[in-house]
Design an enzyme around this catalytic site. Structure first.
Site: not given
Length: 245
Positions: A155, A63, A159
């Site tokens: 992280y 990705v 998010k």
């Protein structure tokens, strides 16, 4: 079936939440494209769906590679003719690394997978969804995007970024009939964090347990289906009550 004849791309679909999502979507009638870097596991997941009577295609996909994403979209169109649903599920965790414990290369690694890939793939599917008069995008965010301290620095920041991006997409492309929402899982028992589960207490979770991948998958099916046709820009926690405290 709730997703009959819909075509759904699920990134990170070879294991964990992604595999559960792929299986759940196929069980509801969707033709599923499993995009994952692990080609062997992706094909195993697709074969399992086909053996259960569903329709699935595995496409090896990094990705972080834009050409890989272009190939994913092209393969999906060539095989099934359209893309109705995109589940941006692929992601990586930083093992609760604090800011001082996070090197620049690690920060970039997390953001390239958790954020930039979502931006790139979404931009590849949006024109087709607009042209066909609609679609559904489900972004997998996290409770770390809703409350501070749930994950590590990179992280948590990634998010939060996904939640902001989801809101932008929902506000901008709703007029085109595209439904865009995000799921914010709490601690879910997946291979990604299996090594850390023993060190994570459940005391802060009102239900006193971790979530299961199938529970997230059920929510993803709902958000992708017509049952959620008036939901737009929602950030839906699935966390056993963690964020209510």
């Amino acid at each position: 079936m709730r997703l009959d004849n819909k075509v759904a791309i699920i990134t990170g679909g070879a294991s964990g939440m992604g595999r559960a999502e792929a299986e759940a979507f196929a069980a509801e009638g969707a033709r599923v494209v499993i995009a994952d870097l692990n080609e062997v596991m992706a094909e195993e997941a697709a074969a399992g769906i086909r053996s259960a009577g569903g329709t699935a295609l595995a496409v090896r996909t990094d990705v972080t590679d834009e050409q890989n994403l272009e190939n994913l979209v092209a393969r999906t169109i060539a095989e099934y003719g359209q893309i109705d649903v995109l589940v941006n599920n692929a992601g990586v965790f930083d093992k609760y690394a604090t800011s001082l414990e996070t090197a620049g290369a690690q920060w970039d690694f997390i953001f390239n997978i958790n954020v930039k890939s979502v931006f790139n793939l979404t931009n590849l599917v949006l024109p087709g969804m607009i042209a066909q008069g609609g679609g559904s995008i489900v972004n997998i965010a996290s409770v770390a995007g809703l409350v501070a301290g749930k994950g590590g620095a990179a992280y948590t920041a990634s998010k939060h970024a996904i939640i902001g991006y989801t809101k932008h997409l929902a506000a901008t492309y709703g007029k085109d009939g595209i439904k865009i929402n995000a799921i914010c899982p709490g601690t879910i028992s997946t291979p990604l964090i299996a090594a850390s589960l023993a060190d994570i207490p459940t005391d802060a979770i009102p239900l006193r347990r971790f979530g299961e991948s199938a529970e997230v998958a059920d929510l993803a099916v709902f958000l992708a289906s017509d049952e959620a046709k008036f939901m737009q820009g929602a950030m839906v926690p699935i966390d056993g009550g963690f964020t209510i405290q």
